[in-house]
Design an enzyme around this catalytic site. Sequence first.
Site, mmCIF file in Angstrom:
data_model
loop_
_atom_site.group_PDB
_atom_site.id
_atom_site.type_symbol
_atom_site.label_atom_id
_atom_site.label_comp_id
_atom_site.label_asym_id
_atom_site.label_seq_id
_atom_site.Cartn_x
_atom_site.Cartn_y
_atom_site.Cartn_z
ATOM 1 N N ASP A 106 0.490 -1.209 -0.105
ATOM 2 C CA ASP A 106 0.016 0.057 0.014
ATOM 3 C C ASP A 106 0.831 1.284 0.107
ATOM 4 O O ASP A 106 1.893 1.304 0.715
ATOM 5 C CB ASP A 106 -0.968 -0.036 1.227
ATOM 6 C CG ASP A 106 -0.181 -0.063 2.544
ATOM 7 O OD1 ASP A 106 0.765 -0.961 2.656
ATOM 8 O OD2 ASP A 106 -0.318 0.811 3.385
ATOM 9 N N GLU A 107 0.357 2.310 -0.636
ATOM 10 C CA GLU A 107 0.694 3.679 -0.285
ATOM 11 C C GLU A 107 2.164 3.677 -0.555
ATOM 12 O O GLU A 107 2.915 4.585 0.197
ATOM 13 C CB GLU A 107 0.317 4.239 0.940
ATOM 14 C CG GLU A 107 -0.980 4.405 1.545
ATOM 15 C CD GLU A 107 -1.123 4.507 2.928
ATOM 16 O OE1 GLU A 107 -2.097 5.390 3.304
ATOM 17 O OE2 GLU A 107 -0.462 3.995 3.802
ATOM 18 N N SER A 108 2.646 3.069 -1.797
ATOM 19 C CA SER A 108 3.988 3.120 -2.069
ATOM 20 C C SER A 108 4.501 4.376 -2.928
ATOM 21 O O SER A 108 4.877 4.237 -4.143
ATOM 22 C CB SER A 108 4.631 2.094 -2.870
ATOM 23 O OG SER A 108 4.759 0.871 -1.743
#
Length: 523
Positions: free
Chosen positions: A333-335
């Site tokens: 997530d949220e990279s």
Amino acid sequence: MKPIGKIAASAMFLIMTAGLSCTVEKSDLSKENLIPRPVSVTATGNYFTLQKGSGIYLQGNSEELQHIGNYLAARLKPATGFELAVKTAGSEAPQGNIYLSLDPKDSKNGNEEYTLEITKATVKLTASSAEGLFRGVQTFRQLFPAKIELATTQEGPWKIASGTIIDSPEYAYRGFMLDVARHFFGVDDVKRLLDELAYYKINMFHFHLADDQGWRIEIKSWPQLTLHGGLTEVGGDKGGFYTQEQYSDIVKYAAERYITVIPEIDMPGHTNAALSSYPELNCNGKAPDLYTGIEVGFSTLCTSKELTYKFIDDVVGELAALTPGPYLHIGGDESHATKIEDYIPFVKRVQDIVLSHGKKAIGWDDIAISEMKPGVYAQHWASVKNAQLAVKQGSKILMSPAVKAYVDMQYDSTTTPGLHWAAYIEVDSAYNWDPAKLIPGVAKENILGVEAALWSETIKTMSDIEYMVFPRLPGYAEIGWSPASSRSWDEYKLRLAAHGEKFKALGINYYHSPRVPWAGDKK
Ligand code: TNX
């Protein structure tokens, strides 16, 4: 009117008292406050009474059956004071006893189904697997008055309503996620939480073990991860980590409650603790400082270095060896600090690494922009588009919509601790949704199950955990277990209200939501 004679009067008195002794209130099993609500309940109006001399009779030959018998005896002992003997049964249990029967032939609805038959004379719990028996034992516990959960001896009688419950879950995966990276929680806290999850038939424990603020699981081939990366947490306190022995102890404790542990190593983002521990994992070869804030999306493993994949293979290999369950969670997530053209092949390669260690992979719904391999699942938290993309690729979805199932979200604007970036989630909102109706194109057959998630940026103590988890957890448990057609908030809130007494008896710190008509509150 003629005065009635003495004989007639005493005859009438006898009739009246005989009448009285028969008017002991009839029980109604279908009105018991069970959560999750069982699939089928038939009431027969009597009571079974647990007594000092009652025994737990086992039918079927297995060590697990013995364990479940011992577990039940141990649960019932403190409040009743009874030392219930666990014995091997003949074909029938004598009157006054509990009978646990394991019959593998009996499976119609999968592993967790059970039948609980309560008569005046006996309690018979039957299942095709030990797991099913364990779930049935939780139902049995819930039938007693709340004081059965107290740690000190209480006055009986220990009566439960008679009838038959036939039960099995709607979804095979009913999970709970705990983030131990932002704040660390010790083994005893995790075990206490596992006990609370088991009471509501949760069967998956997703363990978020690494993030920017801390690395919490010992990896022998990369020791600095915990020796350096485990030293901090949000706010700058000292953090901590689990040795492999402690992790295995948690896995075993969970397994004894028929809960599967799913470890998560979030990557390529959310990796500052690892990057700070090993400079060579950074593209520039420089280790950043440890991080104790709560921003997200600033860290990334160096996806172009071969060493990164050796690192992941080592970590996944050690974790897979320590984890008997089928799943490993790869985060994803949220990279925001990873270029999309690097992210896509990275996620593809990491799936292969997990599969090569004999595990199925789960990733946050962000991974759906990459190619998803068979045996890989997407956990929906934010993006409807990504969930749909995953389904199009043939993947099943684990449902954890942040707006409904993130228990770090506050109940309302007065709640402390917690966040509210996704929503305020009052207890009714947490309950009022159907995973199979939330996203167009994501139907029941596309769904692996449901999971509530507790992120711990603002959660520091066990008491904080319980306050955010209760009373929402029983609702998630019911969404996962009971058919959607049988669920309604107006009916559920009354059962939940009765569980307030059970929370108190269990010593659980819970949010006293004004939307629930708790027993003892003024109308
Ligand atoms: C989003 S959910 C995150 C977490 C945070 C959480 C706080 C997800 C996959 N990522 O890193 O802890 O919000 O609510």
